[in-house]
Scaffold this motif. Structure first.
Motif, PDB file in Angstrom:
ATOM      1  N   ASP A  64      -7.549   4.942  -4.974  1.00 40.33           N
ATOM      2  CA  ASP A  64      -7.221   3.804  -4.127  1.00 40.33           C
ATOM      3  C   ASP A  64      -5.946   3.212  -4.720  1.00 40.33           C
ATOM      4  O   ASP A  64      -6.001   2.557  -5.770  1.00 40.33           O
ATOM      5  CB  ASP A  64      -8.352   2.768  -4.101  1.00 40.33           C
ATOM      6  CG  ASP A  64      -8.102   1.713  -3.035  1.00 40.33           C
ATOM      7  OD1 ASP A  64      -7.033   1.775  -2.391  1.00 40.33           O
ATOM      8  OD2 ASP A  64      -8.958   0.843  -2.844  1.00 40.33           O
ATOM      9  N   THR A 103      -5.743  -5.304  -1.778  1.00 44.36           N
ATOM     10  CA  THR A 103      -4.377  -5.574  -1.301  1.00 44.36           C
ATOM     11  C   THR A 103      -4.255  -6.978  -0.715  1.00 44.36           C
ATOM     12  O   THR A 103      -3.222  -7.641  -0.885  1.00 44.36           O
ATOM     13  CB  THR A 103      -3.954  -4.535  -0.237  1.00 44.36           C
ATOM     14  OG1 THR A 103      -4.300  -3.227  -0.693  1.00 44.36           O
ATOM     15  CG2 THR A 103      -2.463  -4.581  -0.003  1.00 44.36           C
ATOM     16  N   ASP A 141       0.832  -1.213   0.000  1.00 53.26           N
ATOM     17  CA  ASP A 141       0.000   0.000   0.000  1.00 53.26           C
ATOM     18  C   ASP A 141       0.868   1.267   0.000  1.00 53.26           C
ATOM     19  O   ASP A 141       0.595   2.218  -0.723  1.00 53.26           O
ATOM     20  CB  ASP A 141      -0.936   0.014   1.227  1.00 53.26           C
ATOM     21  CG  ASP A 141      -2.158  -0.867   1.018  1.00 53.26           C
ATOM     22  OD1 ASP A 141      -2.580  -1.048  -0.137  1.00 53.26           O
ATOM     23  OD2 ASP A 141      -2.701  -1.370   2.022  1.00 53.26           O
ATOM     24  N   ILE A 173      -4.109   0.724  -4.053  1.00 49.21           N
ATOM     25  CA  ILE A 173      -4.377  -0.691  -4.347  1.00 49.21           C
ATOM     26  C   ILE A 173      -5.757  -1.036  -3.806  1.00 49.21           C
ATOM     27  O   ILE A 173      -6.022  -0.879  -2.622  1.00 49.21           O
ATOM     28  CB  ILE A 173      -3.350  -1.640  -3.691  1.00 49.21           C
ATOM     29  CG1 ILE A 173      -1.917  -1.301  -4.136  1.00 49.21           C
ATOM     30  CG2 ILE A 173      -3.681  -3.092  -4.058  1.00 49.21           C
ATOM     31  CD1 ILE A 173      -0.847  -2.157  -3.455  1.00 49.21           C
ATOM     32  N   ASP A 174      -6.643  -1.486  -4.690  1.00 47.30           N
ATOM     33  CA  ASP A 174      -7.921  -2.053  -4.255  1.00 47.30           C
ATOM     34  C   ASP A 174      -7.770  -3.564  -4.376  1.00 47.30           C
ATOM     35  O   ASP A 174      -7.508  -4.084  -5.463  1.00 47.30           O
ATOM     36  CB  ASP A 174      -9.056  -1.552  -5.152  1.00 47.30           C
ATOM     37  CG  ASP A 174     -10.419  -2.078  -4.702  1.00 47.30           C
ATOM     38  OD1 ASP A 174     -10.553  -2.426  -3.503  1.00 47.30           O
ATOM     39  OD2 ASP A 174     -11.330  -2.141  -5.540  1.00 47.30           O
ATOM     40  N   GLU A 182      -6.859   6.610  -0.337  1.00 45.59           N
ATOM     41  CA  GLU A 182      -7.171   5.761   0.806  1.00 45.59           C
ATOM     42  C   GLU A 182      -6.057   5.829   1.845  1.00 45.59           C
ATOM     43  O   GLU A 182      -6.295   5.687   3.033  1.00 45.59           O
ATOM     44  CB  GLU A 182      -7.364   4.310   0.346  1.00 45.59           C
ATOM     45  CG  GLU A 182      -7.981   3.453   1.429  1.00 45.59           C
ATOM     46  CD  GLU A 182      -7.949   1.968   1.120  1.00 45.59           C
ATOM     47  OE1 GLU A 182      -7.745   1.593  -0.030  1.00 45.59           O
ATOM     48  OE2 GLU A 182      -8.128   1.204   2.070  1.00 45.59           O
ATOM     49  N   GLU A 183      -4.835   6.086   1.394  1.00 50.34           N
ATOM     50  CA  GLU A 183      -3.687   6.085   2.303  1.00 50.34           C
ATOM     51  C   GLU A 183      -3.338   7.476   2.834  1.00 50.34           C
ATOM     52  O   GLU A 183      -2.344   7.624   3.534  1.00 50.34           O
ATOM     53  CB  GLU A 183      -2.466   5.487   1.590  1.00 50.34           C
ATOM     54  CG  GLU A 183      -2.720   4.148   0.911  1.00 50.34           C
ATOM     55  CD  GLU A 183      -3.179   3.068   1.884  1.00 50.34           C
ATOM     56  OE1 GLU A 183      -2.696   3.068   3.028  1.00 50.34           O
ATOM     57  OE2 GLU A 183      -4.037   2.260   1.505  1.00 50.34           O
TER      58      GLU A 183
HETATM   59 MG    MG Z   1      -6.682   0.124  -0.849  1.00 48.28          MG
END
Ligand code: MG
Length: 279
Positions: free
Chosen positions: A84, A89, A45, A86-87, A68-69
């Motif tokens: 996002d 993860t 992430d 990574i969607d 998201e992070e």
């Molecule tokens: Mg994510």
């Protein structure tokens, strides 16, 4: 027509960011296989988040970035980017195929202002993308949802993780002929956009705007339909706090049938979703 003939400036930025995310996470997966899943997820992430930030900085982009992070502003923050990194993860860290990077660019802090979006599969590099008014694409090919199908024959994905709201979906689950759960909302929605599956449902009240914004724009450009929090084509604030209940489908007929099956218990669903949100 090839994608290079139609891809505009915004889509080009999104492609560059997505390709850099893919390169960085594939490096992590190659070099850090020794890590425990939980730590590997954290490293993946972070690496994806940094790849996007570096790409945008190098391009001199002026954007408010809602990821998201984390959130940050580059330059004067003229455009809005919802990300996002990574969607999926958990899928990626455990070697299950479905994981994407999802990025949308909007001229307002709302989904309705979206100009372009990309959802790139991190394992394959396949990119679903769209620009406002120009349709949706998978690589160089135009995509569209499947033809009319009823719930009995349709392939439907439902996210039933942490299923405290399951009673509201009971009639639908009993009637549906082909159910799937991919663990990645963005790819599920892009599969609806491209006709691979017919509908995607997430009634947990926990789906984040960061997970869904890019794919919802692609779905709409492809000709699909969706209901957010009970309202057709409802707008969505592009913030980290936004949570939604979503039903997306290839056609209005299928969407209506799904809603009628959920409908009798919609009161339950709303209360359960609200309860989930307050946890
Ligand atoms: Mg994510």
């Amino acid at each position: 027509m090839f994608q290079s003939d139609v891809k505009g400036e915004q889509a080009s930025i999104l492609f560059e960011a997505a390709e850099n995310v893919r390169r960085s996470v594939l490096d992590v997966l190659r070099e850090r296989r020794d890590l425990e899943v939980k730590e590997l997820k954290r490293v993946l992430d972070l690496s994806a988040h940094n790849a996007i930030r570096e790409t945008l900085s190098n391009l001199g982009a002026s954007m408010n970035v809602v990821s998201e992070e984390g959130e940050y502003t580059l330059g004067g923050g003229e455009a809005h980017l919802i990300v996002d990194p990574i969607d999926g993860t958990t899928n990626l860290a455990r070697g299950v195929g479905y994981a994407t990077t999802s990025i949308a660019i909007s001229e307002t802090p709302y989904l309705s202002g979206t100009l372009a979006a990309i959802v790139m599969e991190l394992n394959s590099g396949l990119a679903y993308w769209a620009e406002r008014g120009k349709g949706a694409w998978l690589g160089d090919s135009r995509i569209k949802p499947s033809g009319p199908a009823g719930v009995k024959d349709a392939m439907i994905s439902i996210d039933i993780s942490k299923g405290s709201y399951l009673r509201s979906l009971e009639r639908l689950i009993y009637k549906a002929g082909h159910l799937r759960q991919l663990g990645c909302a963005s790819i599920s929605l892009c599969h609806v956009a491209s006709g691979r599956i017919d509908a995607h449902i997430d009634y947990r009240g926990a789906l984040r705007a960061t997970d869904a914004a890019a794919a919802l724009f692609i779905l709409k450009e492809a000709g699909g339909v969706y209901i957010i929090d009970g309202a057709m084509d409802n707008d969505l604030m592009l913030s980290r706090g936004s949570r939604l209940r979503l039903v997306a489908a290839s056609s209005q007929g299928l969407l209506d049938e799904i809603m009628s099956l959920i409908g009798e218990r919609q009161g339950f669903a709303f209360r359960e979703a609200t309860k989930t949100r307050e946890l």
